[in-house]
Design an enzyme around this catalytic site. Structure first.
Site, PDB file in Angstrom:
ATOM      1  N   GLY A 307       0.837  -1.194   0.000  1.00 49.05           N
ATOM      2  CA  GLY A 307       0.000   0.000   0.000  1.00 49.05           C
ATOM      3  C   GLY A 307       0.870   1.240   0.000  1.00 49.05           C
ATOM      4  N   GLU A 308       0.364   2.316   0.607  1.00 51.29           N
ATOM      5  CA  GLU A 308       1.046   3.611   0.715  1.00 51.29           C
ATOM      6  C   GLU A 308       1.553   4.140  -0.630  1.00 51.29           C
ATOM      7  OE1 GLU A 308       5.623   2.817   2.250  1.00 51.29           O
ATOM      8  OE2 GLU A 308       4.030   2.419   3.709  1.00 51.29           O
ATOM      9  N   ALA A 309       0.886   3.771  -1.729  1.00 52.34           N
ATOM     10  CA  ALA A 309       1.225   4.216  -3.086  1.00 52.34           C
ATOM     11  C   ALA A 309       2.575   3.708  -3.563  1.00 52.34           C
ATOM     12  CB  ALA A 309       1.172   5.740  -3.206  1.00 52.34           C
TER      13      ALA A 309
END
Length: 340
Positions: A307-309
């Site tokens: 996640g977290e781009a």
């Protein structure tokens, strides 16, 4: 939410989405024509050629470029975390936001590597959404306001937006969104997320299935699905994607939860995500089924699930590579090379 965006309503959002601009076909055709003149066999750069053409069509330039990319990470907390659906406690969301702000996360390093600006948007972390096994996650006002807040991530001068999320229990919310939007069984859409296994995984499946059944009658359109089962950060992602479309800024989506949020727009209009590509195939097993449902092919498959781009930021490097070849290569005529 640290800012105070103007309040919106679902009716206003529906109106915006119904008037989305299309791609610039003139720029697309110019880019396609140039691609055919470059010193290589046709199609030799594979998907890089498709990426440069896609980027040109949304930036409106036959020589598309990335000078100011932004990586936007939206962080929110979910009331459904109380159901034991994550291997990590909810305070990890706050702790990870601090890590982003101090430069210690994976996405910080990827932004440095690809010369991208990182912005982290905190979505009222002290006030989680409602537990959607008991009540709708958000009111219409809360959901629409979160969407409006996300729209603020798109500012003048941005030429590429990478979108991601951080939020304990948001893979549960993403699975619930996917289940409600695309049908099937809850088990089809639930994955391990932060690493739940065994009884904890079965509990997660139960939570998603029961929540969708609870709200089924009230979820009369995709925005109502988002309101009942989403999260503040997922609603903000919807807003960022909307604003990027209006501004004709190409978007790189991250993994499963981000794609689930964007799928709300796809269900409203199957062309609503034409300005988006998906950066990577998440190791979350349901991501591939979600991509099939929305007709998207990820740029890379590195077995990532952070996640977290992070996956979107990796893909940014590939998009930059595609544009570098498109803009910098010589044509057959310029290089004095005989064509086919």
């Amino acid at each position: 939410m640290s800012e105070n965006p103007s309040k919106a309503t679902f009716a206003e959002l529906r109106e915006l989405i119904s008037h989305f601009p299309g791609a610039n076909e003139t720029a697309r055709n110019f880019a396609r024509e140039r691609e055919g003149q470059l010193t290589k066999p046709p199609g030799a750069l594979g998907r890089l050629e498709e990426v440069s053409e896609w980027f040109a069509s949304w930036q409106g330039k036959d020589r598309p470029e990335i000078k100011r990319p932004r990586v936007a990470v939206f962080a929110g907390n979910h009331g459904v975390a109380a159901q034991g659906v994550s291997a990590f406690p909810q305070e990890v969301t706050v702790q990870m936001v601090a890590n982003f702000q101090h430069g210690g996360a994976a996405v910080n390093q990827l932004c440095k590597a690809h010369d991208a600006e990182l912005r982290v948007y905190e979505m009222a972390l002290e006030n989680p959404t409602e537990d959607f096994t008991q009540a709708p996650a958000m009111t219409e006002e809360e959901c629409a306001t979160a969407v409006s807040y996300g729209m603020m991530a798109v500012e003048d001068g941005l030429d590429c937006l990478c979108v991601g999320e951080m939020g304990i229990a948001n893979s549960t919310s993403g699975a619930a969104l996917a289940h409600a939007l695309f049908g099937g069984e809850a088990r089809d859409w639930v994955g391990p997320g932060t690493g739940v296994q065994g009884e904890a995984f079965e509990n997660k499946v139960r939570v998603v299935g029961e929540a969708v059944a609870l709200h089924q009658a009230a979820m009369t359109d995709p925005l109502e699905v988002l309101r009942h089962l989403g999260g503040f950060e997922l609603a903000a992602i919807v807003g960022a994607v909307i604003a990027a479309r209006i501004a004709r800024v190409p978007v790189i989506l991250d993994g499963y939860a981000t794609t689930a949020a964007a799928s709300v727009l796809f269900k409203m209009d199957p062309h609503a995500l034409d300005h988006c590509i998906v950066g990577h195939l998440s190791a979350e097993p349901s991501h591939i089924h979600l991509l099939e449902a929305i007709g998207k092919q990820p740029l890379v498959n590195l077995n990532m699930r952070l996640g977290e781009a992070s996956g979107a930021a990796v893909a940014l490097g590939i998009v930059k590579s595609a544009l570098a070849c498109h803009n910098g290569m010589a044509t057959f005529a310029e290089a004095g090379v005989s064509g086919a």
